[in-house]
Design a protein around this motif. Structure first.
Motif, short mmCIF file in Angstrom:
data_model
loop_
_atom_site.label_atom_id
_atom_site.label_comp_id
_atom_site.label_asym_id
_atom_site.label_seq_id
_atom_site.Cartn_x
_atom_site.Cartn_y
_atom_site.Cartn_z
N PHE A 89 0.99 -1.53 0.29
CA PHE A 89 0.14 -0.02 0.23
C PHE A 89 0.67 1.31 -0.73
O PHE A 89 0.57 1.88 -0.37
N GLU A 90 2.36 1.06 0.90
CA GLU A 90 3.03 2.29 1.36
C GLU A 90 3.11 2.21 -1.19
O GLU A 90 3.72 3.99 -1.08
N LEU A 91 3.99 1.56 -1.56
CA LEU A 91 4.42 1.67 -3.04
C LEU A 91 2.76 1.87 -4.11
O LEU A 91 3.18 2.82 -4.88
N ALA A 92 2.13 1.84 -3.58
CA ALA A 92 0.76 2.28 -4.80
C ALA A 92 0.34 3.04 -3.93
O ALA A 92 0.04 4.12 -5.15
N LYS A 93 0.91 4.09 -3.32
CA LYS A 93 0.64 5.76 -2.57
C LYS A 93 0.99 6.17 -3.34
O LYS A 93 1.21 6.95 -3.87
N ASN A 94 2.32 5.93 -3.09
CA ASN A 94 3.55 6.52 -3.89
C ASN A 94 3.69 6.81 -4.85
O ASN A 94 3.54 8.21 -6.07
N LEU A 95 3.18 5.52 -6.06
CA LEU A 95 2.83 5.71 -7.41
C LEU A 95 1.74 6.89 -7.75
O LEU A 95 1.23 7.11 -8.72
N PHE A 96 0.44 6.48 -6.85
CA PHE A 96 -0.94 7.12 -6.87
C PHE A 96 -0.83 8.51 -7.23
O PHE A 96 -1.69 9.16 -8.25
N ILE A 97 0.40 8.47 -5.60
CA ILE A 97 -0.22 10.47 -6.28
C ILE A 97 1.24 11.38 -7.03
O ILE A 97 0.68 12.59 -7.14
N GLN A 98 1.32 10.48 -7.72
CA GLN A 98 2.53 11.34 -9.15
C GLN A 98 1.73 11.11 -10.00
O GLN A 98 2.17 11.31 -11.36
N ARG A 99 0.26 10.81 -10.18
CA ARG A 99 -0.07 10.54 -11.73
C ARG A 99 -0.32 11.99 -11.60
O ARG A 99 -0.88 12.75 -10.93
N LYS A 100 -0.38 11.97 -13.43
CA LYS A 100 -0.29 13.35 -13.71
C LYS A 100 -1.79 13.43 -14.45
O LYS A 100 -2.44 14.70 -15.04
N ASN A 101 -2.00 12.44 -15.11
CA ASN A 101 -2.81 12.50 -16.20
C ASN A 101 -4.47 11.31 -16.15
O ASN A 101 -4.15 10.18 -14.46
N LYS A 102 -4.93 11.07 -16.93
CA LYS A 102 -5.94 10.03 -16.69
C LYS A 102 -6.51 10.32 -15.23
O LYS A 102 -6.71 8.91 -14.58
N LYS A 103 -7.17 11.60 -14.54
CA LYS A 103 -7.81 11.55 -13.94
C LYS A 103 -9.29 11.32 -13.78
O LYS A 103 -9.55 10.96 -12.48
N ASP A 104 -9.55 10.36 -14.57
CA ASP A 104 -10.78 9.65 -15.38
C ASP A 104 -10.57 8.23 -14.91
O ASP A 104 -11.96 8.11 -13.56
N ILE A 105 -9.84 8.30 -13.85
CA ILE A 105 -9.06 7.02 -13.77
C ILE A 105 -9.42 6.04 -12.09
O ILE A 105 -8.22 7.38 -11.83
N GLN A 106 -10.07 5.63 -11.18
CA GLN A 106 -9.85 5.28 -9.92
C GLN A 106 -8.74 4.92 -9.90
O GLN A 106 -9.20 3.14 -10.61
N PRO A 107 -7.42 5.02 -9.44
CA PRO A 107 -6.84 3.81 -9.52
C PRO A 107 -6.84 2.98 -7.72
O PRO A 107 -8.14 3.68 -7.12
N ILE A 108 -6.19 1.92 -8.37
CA ILE A 108 -7.03 0.57 -7.32
C ILE A 108 -5.71 -0.09 -7.22
O ILE A 108 -4.56 0.02 -7.58
N VAL A 109 -5.86 -0.77 -6.16
CA VAL A 109 -4.89 -1.99 -5.46
C VAL A 109 -5.87 -2.74 -5.33
O VAL A 109 -6.61 -3.17 -4.62
N VAL A 110 -5.14 -4.27 -6.29
CA VAL A 110 -5.58 -5.63 -6.45
C VAL A 110 -5.04 -6.03 -5.86
O VAL A 110 -3.94 -6.91 -5.93
N THR A 111 -6.47 -7.26 -5.27
CA THR A 111 -5.27 -8.07 -5.07
C THR A 111 -5.99 -9.66 -4.78
O THR A 111 -7.84 -9.64 -4.57
N TYR A 112 -5.13 -10.78 -5.10
CA TYR A 112 -6.22 -11.51 -5.00
C TYR A 112 -5.45 -13.12 -3.94
O TYR A 112 -3.73 -12.91 -3.72
N GLY A 113 -6.15 -14.12 -3.39
CA GLY A 113 -6.23 -15.05 -2.10
C GLY A 113 -6.85 -15.52 -1.61
O GLY A 113 -7.81 -15.11 -1.50
N ALA A 114 -6.45 -15.86 -0.73
CA ALA A 114 -7.46 -16.44 0.64
C ALA A 114 -7.24 -16.04 1.94
O ALA A 114 -6.04 -15.30 2.13
N PHE A 115 -8.24 -15.65 1.99
CA PHE A 115 -9.07 -14.90 3.27
C PHE A 115 -9.24 -15.90 4.54
O PHE A 115 -10.10 -16.65 4.50
#
Length: 300
Positions: free
Chosen positions: A203-229
């Protein structure tokens, strides 16, 4: 011994004594040899345990055969994962189609959407997704250096897949690429990593990448995980969805005490919120697994 027994010049009364002496001598000598072998075996096991040698990886065996002078392990970075974290052979074939279908609402309808896959492994899921979504740009990544070449074989087959990045969660807080990342994807990762490196790091990596986004503001940035919980109840208790999940969790923790199935509500959601993620979407999958979507809400 037979020559000795047939020798008529030796007194008959003396022969049984010599035979007994010979038998006892052979018995003690054999016992000495066995004891020495056991001692050397125990000594080798102790040295292997203390130095944490373990079995040679296949790529090291190949190097030793090619150059017998190489007999020492290379100095490896301790924090990097090892072969024990690899997915079981065939596991990707069993779920790659299902994962690809579940991702369709999030990967279609957005021209130029870019995905960073964390812990791409052997690139099996990557290859399937790249073929299913040719308009999506994929950046694979891997912390286990010996898998980089395997992923490169996949990237060479697709025009929408870049060469793999070296991403070590818990240490890598950003990646140097000249584009906006819209999706951070992690398949079968959270249960085979510690909470600090795997969950916090993701989540730290994803946040740092998402706050750097300059374009495509119409796209909702997301984190996707798959597995057993683990399953969360309304009263806050957690439980295993099945006996298979319980055995799976025991197997994970026997390999590494910091691994294991996580509770979304108790373990992961608080960390996600800490980094600005929320509005979780749970998509049930086969065999009790889930595809989990976290939306990035904090763009400040």
């Amino acid at each position: 011994m037979l020559k000795f027994l047939r020798d008529s010049t030796i007194p008959l009364w003396f022969k049984p004594m010599q035979v007994a002496h010979y038998t006892v001598s052979c018995t003690f000598y054999n016992a000495y040899i066995w004891a020495k072998c056991v001692y050397l075996s125990i000594l080798f096991m102790l040295v292997s345990t203390i130095t944490d040698l373990g079995p040679l990886p296949s790529h090291m065996v190949k190097r030793v055969l090619q150059n017998p002078g190489i007999h020492k392990y290379p100095k490896m970075e301790p924090a990097r994962p090892n072969q024990t974290s690899f997915s079981q052979v065939g596991s990707a074939d069993r779920n790659k189609t299902e994962i690809g279908d579940a991702l369709k609402p999030f990967l279609t309808g957005y021209p130029g959407i870019t995905v960073l896959e964390v812990a791409s492994g052997f690139g099996d899921h990557l290859a399937h997704l790249a073929s299913e979504y040719p308009d999506v740009v994929f950046y694979p990544s891997e912390a286990q250096t010996e898998l980089i070449d395997e992923i490169k074989k996949v990237s060479a087959k697709f025009t929408n897949v870049h060469d793999p990045l070296d991403v070590l969660l818990g240490h890598t807080t950003s990646v140097n690429i000249n584009c906006d990342i819209d999706v951070v994807l992690a398949i079968n990762l959270l249960h085979i990593s510690s909470m600090d490196t795997g969950t916090h790091g993701l989540f730290e990596l994803a946040k740092n990448l998402f706050i750097q986004r300059k374009n495509k503001k119409d796209i909702q940035p997301i984190v996707v995980t798959y597995g057993a919980f683990l399953r969360d109840s309304l009263n806050g208790d957690v439980s295993f969805a099945s006996n298979a999940d319980r055995l799976f969790d025991e197997s994970l923790r026997s390999r590494n005490k910091e691994w294991g199935l996580r509770s979304l509500q108790r373990d992961i959601d608080p960390i996600a919120r800490q980094y600005g993620f929320g509005n979780r979407v749970d998509i049930p999958m086969n065999k009790g697994n889930f595809l989990i979507i976290w939306k990035f809400l904090d763009s400040t």
